[in-house]
Every structure is written in structure tokens, then in C-alpha cells.
Design a protein around this motif. Structure first.
Motif, PDB file in Angstrom:
ATOM      1  N   ALA A  64       1.091  -1.348  -0.176  1.00  0.00           N
ATOM      2  CA  ALA A  64       0.288  -0.002  -0.144  1.00  0.00           C
ATOM      3  C   ALA A  64       1.095   1.504   0.210  1.00  0.00           C
ATOM      4  CB  ALA A  64      -0.972   0.264   1.337  1.00  0.00           C
ATOM      5  N   LEU A  70       0.981   3.749  -2.499  1.00  0.00           N
ATOM      6  CA  LEU A  70       0.081   4.875  -3.048  1.00  0.00           C
ATOM      7  C   LEU A  70       1.099   6.534  -3.275  1.00  0.00           C
ATOM      8  CD1 LEU A  70      -1.879   4.331  -0.209  1.00  0.00           C
ATOM      9  CD2 LEU A  70      -2.704   5.278  -2.320  1.00  0.00           C
ATOM     10  N   VAL A 116      -5.642   8.572  -1.941  1.00  0.00           N
ATOM     11  CA  VAL A 116      -5.332   7.689  -0.388  1.00  0.00           C
ATOM     12  C   VAL A 116      -6.284   6.941   0.568  1.00  0.00           C
ATOM     13  CG1 VAL A 116      -4.564   7.997   2.001  1.00  0.00           C
ATOM     14  CG2 VAL A 116      -3.764   9.573  -0.118  1.00  0.00           C
ATOM     15  N   ALA A 153      -6.312   2.955   0.081  1.00  0.00           N
ATOM     16  CA  ALA A 153      -6.063   2.130   1.074  1.00  0.00           C
ATOM     17  C   ALA A 153      -7.889   1.347   1.927  1.00  0.00           C
ATOM     18  CB  ALA A 153      -5.974   3.494   2.726  1.00  0.00           C
TER      19      ALA A 153
END
Length: 679
Positions: free
Chosen positions: A115, A119, A160, A164
Motif C-alpha cells: 500500500a 500510494l 489515499v 487504502a
């Protein structure tokens, strides 16, 4: 336990499996990047300030939803390849003494690193390419670009939070697979073979029947509204039929190849065919996914490209004159020649004041909507219980106008008997020899090859019919008592006018505004019969047109890039996973004398057997989807068949070339894995 132990195990596992994790990380980052770019453009103040910017941003807003939904489905799908490969490793950890809580910590750290990297890299690429994307989109819309660089805080937070959440769901799914499995099952997860699915012939026939049904719908469809309503049903049939055909049909193909002794008992065919037969459920599903993604890319990019390059034709079809005027009238007496003369004179005078040269055509009409069946238009809709008659394909808007106005605007000298009518069907095929509106007179039909369609009719999604009658008053008199489904009078009246003015675009916009205010003042001054006034100029509406079509084209490019990336990753993981599964088999074959050259020939044979299937089926799907696409584009006033044929052919050739290169590269990865068996 030493601090950081589980994090190091997670990093070590990812590093050792970099052949699997690197493409996955690149894909995750690419999805984040695409989402940020589209979300950034959907909220860009520069686009919002442009003409047509609202249309573009509404399209991009829908694009963010599409990308997010596809990301969830696709990342779950690709993560299953990773988990299949890693289960053996987790099973070994479990046997060596780690409990499920320890394994959960390793998975948590891996998910965190995936992640974080995705990201960070995705947002960095998104920020770096967002301005370039904005410049490209502005250029597609024909506007002037600014070099000011901005960052969208809302797009950042959305990216995000959404991704996420996606990575959290993927982690929970992986945790479920590992923690609910026994160590021995984890150890055997990668090497567990698959039996060919049962009832292959039945599933194959069902898949063929679904495809044949979808193809038949596409070929027989002749109405744009029907095409629009049936498109998604046909898509679902094609998707289901493709999966069944690939999963069940591929098993049948493998069996046929094994029955052919001259083909099967050769080094380049024996290993590939025998290994394929025991993983056809997964192999067929992967090939079907590639086929569906390829079809989506081809249909999307060919249609949006056609829309973009045909925007000018569509604009002229929607606004055949520089200025389009429509004034609704309160009743039939307000549509008389004497009542309309004042409106006609005012429009002519204002147009002459605003431009050096002008030309104007106009006509009076009565219009009514209803269900057309066998040459009869039913406006009452009392047959609401008859579902067959309430299909959108039968809805039609009928415009009735007098012969005198038709001759005046076309310069012809047509004559009609009292029971004859000239009929021009638009977006509908008309075959009956007579025409009537329920409750009105019946006319013998003389079909027209062309008609000067005004913009109001061109903007209608439903089919239209222009009916020219000898006497307008006599034609509508029996219809005045008809009521629509909401209880109002079914027949409405209007005066329609089209003006061509030899002046600049800004002057045309100003002239359109002046005509509107003048007609509004006439209505407020008490001119009888005037209702709603609608004045539109082609110059004033062009920005929204180009904004909508340019936005669709840009979104088509972005989504095609996303789907192509998905297809590439599926191909890559298919080759990698099969390479690891086949390595032991090739190792045995090398021990009994199979050379590297034989391995290469076997891989090439397998490539030829499975590589062209998705591409061939995608071409077949595209060919049968062509009538659907063409009919739907007609709703956008895109009737340029050579343009659509050209964009479709170029799209397919470009994709086929790219697909060939990608598959060749991934087949080399497969070869490198199986060739390592003896090293």
C-alpha cells in the motif's frame, strides 16, 4: 522476538518473489495514478472555466467511479496469483513453528509495504502527469492551455482513502485464505492440479448458444433505441458465453489434440498439451478475461475516436443552421399562415440587421408522440397492459406540416391528393403503405429520400417521422380531442425556423440572443398564441459538443490504458504461474533428452495454440458489436460509416500489434523459468 523481525520477513519474501511483486506493484501504482489524474481533472478549476468544461468534468466524474470499481475487481484477481505462489512459503513457516498470528503479522507488513509503495509511487506519478494530461485534454477541446501547476487536495485525499480501503480488503482476503487453511493445504496449493471440468460438452454448447444469441441480436437490430436498451443484455450474454466457451471448449480442444497421435506425440506438442489439459479451468478463465478486456478496449477506443473525429458532423446534424428557433403555439388557430407571418417577419428583419447575408427556412407543424405499430400511431396508451407495445423501440415522435410550407422551404412543387402524404422516417425503417394517427385520417404514403430536419428533431433520442399533408387544419382537426397518458392534449403546435448568417461566431451568438429577447418581448407585449421560445446557435453550443465528445475520447484513452494494463498483467501472471508449474515437467523431459531448442519449440507451439484464441474471439466480438456501436452512434448524429470502419480497423490492428509484442515478451519470461530447471 527481535524487533522488526516480521517486517524483515515480509521484505525478504517480496524481494525473493520480485518477479511476481514488481508487476503487481507497478499495476497498483498505475491504478492510483489513473484515479488521481481523472479525479484531478474532474475538479480542475481550469477546465471548469472553459466553454464546455462542465460537460467534460461530468464525464470524468463517471470515469472515477469506473476506475475505482475496476480497481477493486482487478486487484483482487491479480492478488490471487500472488497468494497462490506464496501459500507454499507460508505453509513452510507454519510447519516450522509459526502460528497463524505470526503469519498474520507477516501478511500485515507485506500489505502495508504494498500500500505504501503503491500510494507513494502512484500519487507521485499522478502529480507529475496531471498537468500533462490537462494540457492534452485542453488541446483535444481546442482551447488555449495555461502552464499554471496546481495540486488537488480533494483528489489526493480521495485517492489515499479509496485505495487504502482497497488494500485493507485485499489484506483481509489474504488473511482469510492463509489463516483458515491447514499447513499441508498451503504446501500443496501451488502444485495442486486441476481436473478438467465436468459436462464439458454441455457447458460448451451453452456458451456457444449464448454467443450465438448475442450475435443474432446484434445482426437483427435495426433501431437505435432498441440497440441502446439491448446493448447491456447482449454484453452480459457475450461475457458469460466467452467464459463458458473458453473453459469448456478449451478442454474439448485439448482432448481432440490428444486423440490426434501425429500431432500429440511430438516434443513441441506433448508437454504443452498434456499440461494444459489439467489446468483448463483457470487457463480458460484467464484467456476469457484477456478476450473480454481486449473487446472492451477495441469497442471503447474505436467508438470514442469516431465520436471525437465526427464531432463536427454531429454538430452540423444537430444544428443544421447557424441559428435554430422554435416557438410553441397554443392552438391550431395560432399556426395559421396569417398568425405566423408576424413571427416570420420579425425573425427575418432581425437576421438582416445582424448579418450582411442571411437565408431562412421555416415551417409550421403539429407534433404528437405515441407508439407506432403497423403504420398507426397510438397516443392514448390505453394498452398499458401490453408490454410488447410499450417497448421503447415503438415510441415515435410525429411532426405534421403543411405541403405549402414544405414546398416553400425546399423550392419544390409537390402535389398531393387529399388522402396522400409525404413521409420521411428518421432513425426508423418505415414499410407500411399507409399512415394514420389513431382517431385521425388515413393517408397513402409516398416516402421521401431526404428532409431539411431542424435541430429540435435531431436532438431527439427517439425515432421521428415527418409527415407532409395537403391541409394541416384538416389533418389535425380530428386529433384535437385526443389526450396523452397524463390527460393533456396529445397534439402540440410549433413554428420552427432556421437561419444561416454570414457573420463571425461571436456575432451569431449575439444575434441569437437578440432574436430571443425580441421574440420574448413580442410575447410579453401580447402577441397571441406564443408559448415557450427556444433559440440556439451552433456557435454557442459548439463548446459543449466538443467538450462532451473530447471528454469521452480522453476518458476512452485513459480507460483503454487501464484495461490494456490489466490484460498485460493477466498475460504475464498466466505465463509466470504456468512456468513455475511446468518447470518440473520440463526438468524431467530434459533428463530424458529434451534440449533447450525443444523447450523453445514447445513453448512456441503452446503460444500458437492459446495466444491467438483471445485475439480471434475479440475480433469476432468486435465484428458483431459493430451494428450495436453504429446504431448507438446514430443517436449522437454520427452517420459517417467510413469513419467508423476506419477507426475500428486501425484500433484493431494497433491493438493486435501491441498484443503480439506483449505476449512475446511474457513468453520469454515463461521460457526463462522452465529453462532454469536444469541450472
Amino acid at each position: 522476538m527481535k524487533k522488526g523481525f516480521y517486517a524483515k520477513l515480509a521484505v525478504t519474501g517480496m524481494r525473493r518473489n520480485k518477479r511476481l511483486y514488481l508487476p503487481y506493484l507497478l499495476t497498483c501504482a498505475g491504478m492510483v495514478m489513473m484515479f488521481y489524474i481523472v479525479a484531478y481533472l474532474a475538479a480542475s478549476p481550469i477546465l471548469a472555466a472553459m466553454k464546455g468544461g462542465d460537460s467534460v468534468q461530468s464525464m470524468l466524474g463517471m470515469g472515477t467511479i469506473v476506475i475505482l470499481v475496476f480497481s477493486v475487481l482487478f486487484l483482487f484477481y491479480t492478488n490471487s496469483f500472488l497468494m497462490r505462489r506464496r501459500k507454499r512459503e507460508f505453509g513452510l513457516y507454519n510447519i516450522l513453528g509459526m502460528d497463524k498470528r505470526n503469519l498474520a503479522r507477516i501478511l500485515a507488513w507485506e500489505s502495508f509495504f504494498v500500500a505504501l509503495i503503491s500510494l507513494a509511487a502512484g500519487l507521485a506519478l499522478g502529480l507529475g502527469l496531471s498537468k500533462l494530461s490537462e494540457l492534452l485534454l485542453v488541446n483535444l477541446l481546442g482551447e488555449k492551455a495555461t502552464l499554471a501547476f496546481t495540486v488537488s487536495g480533494a483528489a489526493l485525499w480521495q485517492s489515499v482513502l479509496f485505495y487504502a480501503g482497497v488494500f485493507l480488503l485485499i489484506f483481509l482476503n489474504a488473511l482469510r485464505q492463509v489463516c483458515l487453511s491447514k499447513p499441508i493445504d498451503l504446501m500443496r496449493a501451488e502444485s495442486a492440479g486441476e481436473k478438467p471440468p465436468r459436462a464439458n460438452w454441455l457447458l460448451g454448447l451453452l456458451g456457444a448458444a449464448l454467443l450465438a444469441g448475442a450475435y443474432l441480436i446484434a445482426v437483427r437490430i435495426d433501431n437505435p433505441i432498441t440497440a441502446l436498451t439491448m446493448f447491456f443484455s447482449a454484453v452480459l450474454m457475450v461475457v458469460a458465453g466467452t467464459y463458458l466457451a473458453f473453459i469448456a471448449g478449451s478442454v474439448v480442444v485439448c482432448r481432440i489434440l490428444k486423440w490426434n497421435r501425429d500431432f500429440y506425440y511430438k516434443p513441441q506438442h506433448f508437454v504443452s498439451v498434456s499440461s494444459m489439459a489439467y489446468r483448463m479451468k483457470r487457463n480458460g478463465a484467464g484467456l476469457a478475461s484477456i478476450c473480454i478486456l481486449a473487446t472492451m478496449v477495441l469497442v471503447m477506443i474505436s467508438s470514442t475516436t469516431c465520436l471525437y473525429f465526427g464531432a463536427e458532423d454531429s454538430l452540423h446534424a444537430r444544428y443544421p443552421h447557424d441559428i435554430e428557433i422554435s416557438v410553441s403555439l397554443n392552438g391550431p388557430e395560432d399556426a395559421s399562415e396569417s398568425a405566423i407571418s408576424q413571427l416570420r417577419a420579425a425573425a427575418d428583419r432581425l437576421a438582416a440587421q445582424g448579418a450582411a447575408e442571411t437565408s431562412m427556412i421555416d415551417y409550421r407543424c403539429a407534433f404528437v408522440a405515441g407508439f407506432l405499430r403497423d403504420g398507426v400511431v397510438d397516443t392514448s396508451m390505453t394498452n398499458a397492459t401490453n408490454v410488447d407495445k410499450l417497448t421503447l423501440a415503438n415510441v415515435c415522435q410525429v411532426y405534421i406540416l403543411p405541403l405549402s410550407d414544405y414546398n416553400a422551404m425546399t423550392g419544390k412543387n409537390e402535389t398531393l391528393a387529399a388522402d396522400e402524404a409525404l413521409v420521411y422516417p428518421m432513425r426508423i425503417r418505415y414499410q407500411p403503405e399507409t399512415f394514420s394517427i389513431a382517431g385521425g385520417a388515413e393517408y397513402r404514403v409516398k416516402l421521401l429520400d431526404s428532409f431539411p430536419v431542424q435541430g429540435d428533431a435531431a436532438s431527439q433520442v427517439i425515432p421521428s417521422m415527418f409527415v407532409v399533408v395537403p391541409d394541416l387544419d384538416a389533418a389535425v382537426a380530428p386529433l384535437l380531442a385526443l389526450e396523452s397518458v397524463n390527460g393533456e392534449r396529445a397534439v402540440s403546435f410549433a413554428w420552427t425556423c432556421g437561419i444561416n448568417a454570414s457573420c463571425s461566431a461571436d456575432a451569431q451568438i449575439a444575434l441569437n440572443r437578440e432574436i430571443y429577447y425580441a421574440l420574448r418581448d413580442m410575447r410579453e407585449a401580447g402577441t397571441p398564441g406564443m408559448g415557450n421560445i427556444d433559440c440556439q446557435s451552433a456557435a454557442g453550443e459548439s463548446a459543449d459538443f466538443y467538450g462532451t465528445y473530447g471528454g469521452l475520447f480522453f476518458l476512452g484513452i485513459l480507460l483503454s490504458a487501464v484495461f490494456i494494463a490489466a490484460a498485460v498483467l493477466i498475460i504475464y501472471y498466466k505465463q509466470i504461474s504456468e512456468g513455475y508449474e511446468d518447470r518440473a515437467r520440463f526438468d524431467i523431459m530434459q533428463k530424458v533428452g529434451m534440449t533447450r531448442r525443444d523447450i523453445r519449440r514447445s513453448i512456441n507451439a503452446q503460444l500458437l495454440m492459446v495466444f491467438f484464441l483471445p485475439l480471434i474471439f475479440a475480433a469476432l466480438h468486435l465484428a458483431f458489436a459493430f451494428p450495436f456501436v453504429r446504431k448507438i452512434l446514430i443517436l449522437f448524429n454520427i452517420t459517417n460509416l467510413p469513419l467508423l470502419l476506419g477507426t475500428t480497423a486501425v484500433s484493431f490492428l494497433a491493438f493486435a500489434a501491441f498484443y503480439t509484442v506483449i505476449y512475446r515478451v511474457t513468453s520469454n519470461a515463461y521460457y526463462n523459468i522452465v529453462a532454469e530447471a536444469r541450472e
